[in-house]
Design an enzyme around this catalytic site. Sequence first.
Site, short mmCIF file in Angstrom:
data_model
loop_
_atom_site.label_atom_id
_atom_site.label_comp_id
_atom_site.label_asym_id
_atom_site.label_seq_id
_atom_site.Cartn_x
_atom_site.Cartn_y
_atom_site.Cartn_z
N SER A 141 0.86 -1.19 0.00
CA SER A 141 0.00 0.00 0.00
C SER A 141 0.89 1.23 0.00
CB SER A 141 -0.88 0.02 1.25
OG SER A 141 -1.51 1.28 1.39
N TYR A 154 -1.79 -0.73 10.29
CA TYR A 154 -1.90 -1.04 8.86
C TYR A 154 -0.64 -0.57 8.12
CZ TYR A 154 -3.91 -1.08 4.13
OH TYR A 154 -4.15 -1.31 2.79
#
Length: 265
Positions: A141, A154
């Site tokens: 990501s 995350y």
Amino acid sequence: MRFTDKSIIVTGAGSGIGRAAALLFASEGGKVIVADKTEGADETAHLITQAGGTAKAIRIDAGLEEDVIRTIALACDSFGGLDVMFANAGISGGMANLFDTDVALITEVLRVNLIGPFLAIKHAAPRIAERGKGAIVLTASVAGIRSGAGSPAYSASKAGVINLAAVSAQQLTGSNVRVNAICPGLTETGMTKPVFDYAREANKMERVGRLNPLHRGAQPEELAKVALFLASNDASYVNGQAIAVDGGLSSSHPVTRQEYGKTAA
Ligand SMILES: NC(=O)c1ccc[n+]([C@@H]2O[C@H](COP(=O)([O-])OP(=O)(O)OC[C@H]3O[C@@H](n4cnc5c(N)ncnc54)[C@H](O)[C@@H]3O)[C@@H](O)[C@H]2O)c1
């Protein structure tokens, strides 16, 4: 038809980027193991077979070693080996800030998002190497590149995925197995549905892409196409890299940009 008769595993293939990739792999001749923890796996496999492709669904937890082993065994038993592993399953874990993140939360996010790809590489690479060559693609990501695109848990998990692509590419020296990662920016999937739904309802879609040079979020197919490129022989000399697929968002420091075609005030 870059994947004719290739044996391919896609995790997190029940929705979003994984589903888009599974459909594209199959449309290019790949035989796809559609792995997900939800019934979305069966739906994606059904979509593929309905379109004349080859797919098998399996319900797994991508962060559990025995499930990863089971998935790879299914690919080898069904399709005679393994050529491509797309370790894409992931969870956002919510938006808890540093002080609201307890050990149970960060442990679960790391288990799915980082240990999952680790297990995928560890168990898939030897099977892919047996074929002479192949590829592993991970979904990281832009949150793994720098702050501002996800919670601490995350973001740390995705930074780990970027590093895992680099380190494992080196550890696989001489195997002819390439490992790369994609780093999606904001993409309209199950994970981000509330953001897009809210923006549409409030008539504020332009805000979704306000900071992006392309003024929009991505569609899952735009990520899937890059994953397929990295998995294919077209990327035969790309190895150990993490490719941002974010419309250019992460290419800049946070500055006020001048719009193309408009003169400065
Ligand atoms: N959507 C975005 O804006 C965005 C941005 C950057 C990175 N990503 C990453 O893209 C990947 C795909 O997510 P998406 O955006 O398509 O979201 P999504 O929620 O639409 O799809 C994720 C899929 O993974 C599955 N999954 C989750 N945990 C699992 C587990 N333990 N085992 C098996 N399957 C599991 C879910 O059931 C779901 O079908 C994730 O790794 C995510 O972190 C997404």
